[in-house]
Design an enzyme around this catalytic site. Structure first.
Site, short mmCIF file in Angstrom:
data_model
loop_
_atom_site.label_atom_id
_atom_site.label_comp_id
_atom_site.label_asym_id
_atom_site.label_seq_id
_atom_site.Cartn_x
_atom_site.Cartn_y
_atom_site.Cartn_z
N ASP A 86 37.45 10.31 23.61
CA ASP A 86 38.20 11.55 23.91
C ASP A 86 37.27 12.75 23.81
OD1 ASP A 86 38.05 11.26 21.04
OD2 ASP A 86 39.63 12.77 20.83
N GLU A 150 39.53 11.29 18.05
CA GLU A 150 38.62 11.90 17.07
C GLU A 150 38.76 13.41 17.08
OE1 GLU A 150 35.24 13.54 14.99
OE2 GLU A 150 35.77 13.95 17.05
#
Ligand code: BES
Ligand code: MN
Ligand code: MN
Length: 452
Positions: A86, A150
């Site tokens: 991500d 994250e």
């Protein structure tokens, strides 16, 4: 041989990475939910192609985790590779010189959101794995756990780790999601800061008011918030929350000396940032300030009229997002409570104040005398012809402390980015050299760790 293989395959490696960089996997933005999944599927596919077994998308309450493994011999050590697919939102868009999700090479660097943090760095591990499989060079077992949350706090990864302890059994965690000093001076990160992230809201009158009719007689939430924030640092640059420093581990003078031996050019630092002077806590160097000292910073502040021209208005409320970077042995929950208590206590009666806690994470220091750290040193010596020096990074990867707590595992933070790669900023980039030499260094790490 490995060097040659990387050289002759670099166009394909980059083409694949570009395909991943084109997927706008912004975890914070629900409109990109499908894109985040697409990125996970891409990673899954590439792990399969490289020869990993048991490759799967592990569903969570949020974005999926990609898992894959290659167990060659139970007597060999196991490396658990962690990374994230991500990325941060690309805003502000108008400051990009090329579109954030259309990777563009300029000056030997790949420009794209996620180029360095962390798609480019994570992908090095998949290519290193491909190389080891192709050349029968697997000297360790390897497991991959690549997550998609994250940048939003890794909440669901924590649950996944707790529920899958035996699946994740390993001897060390290997992460490339940090910076090194430069291509001339390799380094290995041995410490990360923790984080407490807060949001505050100051509310005054029940509506926006005419700033002439009411100004001077009713508390202005924007004025009040500014004053409260200004009071949170003393004139030494220290955070003025009672108890904030109580648990801070002070470095020994020997540790400070080692830390400050790392090459650092203050003039170059200022020039690169376009600032005339640095600023921070008195009595500490820049490397100490970012690596070993806790901080408090406003990340965003708003309220009132911000449109074109001037509108005379006294805003009904004002807001700020405030982050605190933490160091050993500060605890994010405790710091969140100290902040909340203090912030409420300094609010004047003329306003109402609300404090919201967002995500946090614990700081981490990693041992520099473990077998794995030594294998990393060997890898750099072999590929770079130079010994890496241990450094402390200012950023946070909260999952590192959790790995230690839940799995009992230390992490090796073998990052290949640069602090100047504009992570989270417009024009994020990653050097093609960093990408390629990173792959080679990772292969060397597996070799040396397998021998230990
Ligand atoms: N890769 C970074 C952390 C990082 C960057 C560490 C550079 C060392 C050097 C990571 O993706 C990140 O941005 N972490 C967030 C914390 C998270 C909880 C949102 C951070 O540090 O702000
Ligand atoms: Mn990252
Ligand atoms: Mn990041």
């Amino acid at each position: 041989m490995i060097h040659q293989y990387i050289e002759s395959n670099q166009d394909r490696f980059l083409k694949e990475l570009f395909e991943l960089l084109r997927i706008p996997s912004v975890s914070a933005d629900s409109r990109h939910k499908g894109d985040v999944r697409k990125a996970a599927e891409f990673v899954m596919q590439k792990l399969k192609e490289a020869g990993a077994d048991n490759v799967a998308l592990m569903e969570t309450k949020g974005h999926p985790i990609v898992y894959g493994e290659k167990m060659i011999d139970p007597r060999k050590p196991t490396v658990l590779v962690y990374g994230h697919y991500d990325v941060q939102p690309p805003d502000p868009l108008d400051l990009w010189n090329s579109p954030p999700f259309e990777p563009t090479v300029r000056d030997g660097k790949i420009y794209a959101r996620g180029a360095c943090d962390d798609k480019g760095q994570m992908y090095m591990h998949i290519k290193a794995f491909e190389i080891m499989m192709k050349h029968s060079l697997m000297s360790c077992n390897v497991k991959f756990m690549i997550e998609g949350e994250e940048e939003v706090g890794s909440d669901n990864l924590g649950t996944f780790v707790k529920e899958n302890k035996s699946k994740l059994k390993a001897d060390v965690i290997l992460i490339s999601d940090t910076s090194l000093i430069s291509l001339d001076q390799p380094s290995i990160t041995a410490g990360l800061r923790g984080l407490s992230y807060m949001e505050v809201e100051v509310t005054g009158p029940n509506r926006d008011l005419h700033s002439g009719v009411y100004g001077g007689a009713v508390a202005n939430p924007a004025n009040v918030l500014s004053k409260m924030i200004a009071s949170m640092h003393d004139d030494q640059g220290r955070v003025a929350i009672p108890g904030f420093y109580d648990k801070v581990a002070e470095l020994s003078s020997a540790e400070r000396k080692t830390l400050n031996e790392a090459p650092f050019d203050l003039n170059e630092y200022k020039k690169e940032l376009g600032i005339d002077e640095i600023s921070g806590e008195k009595g500490y160097t820049t490397l100490e300030r970012t690596g070993t000292r806790p901080t408090l910073d406003v990340n965003g502040i708003w309220g009132g009229y911000i449109g074109e021209g001037a509108k005379t208005v006294l805003p009904a409320n004002a807001h700020a997002k405030i982050s605190m970077r933490l160091v050993p042995n500060q605890n994010p929950q405790e710091i969140t409570e100290l902040f909340t208590k203090h912030f409420l206590s300094i609010a004047p009666k003329s306003v109402k104040v609300k404090v919201i806690a967002h995500h946090g994470g614990e700081p981490a220091v990693t041992p520099t005398d473990s077998k794995a750290f030594k294998a990393a040193i060997q890898a750099f010596r072999e590929v770079w012809g130079k010994s890496p020096i241990p450094t402390r990074d200012g950023g946070s990867i909260p999952i590192v402390a959790l790995f230690k707590k839940e799995l009992g595992l230390d992490t090796v933070l073998m990052g290949f980015g640069l602090d100047t790669d504009a992570l989270h900023s417009p024009n994020e980039h990653y050097g093609i050299k960093n990408f390629l030499i990173g792959i080679e260094t990772i292969v060397a790490f597996h070799k040396h760790f397998g021998k230990s």
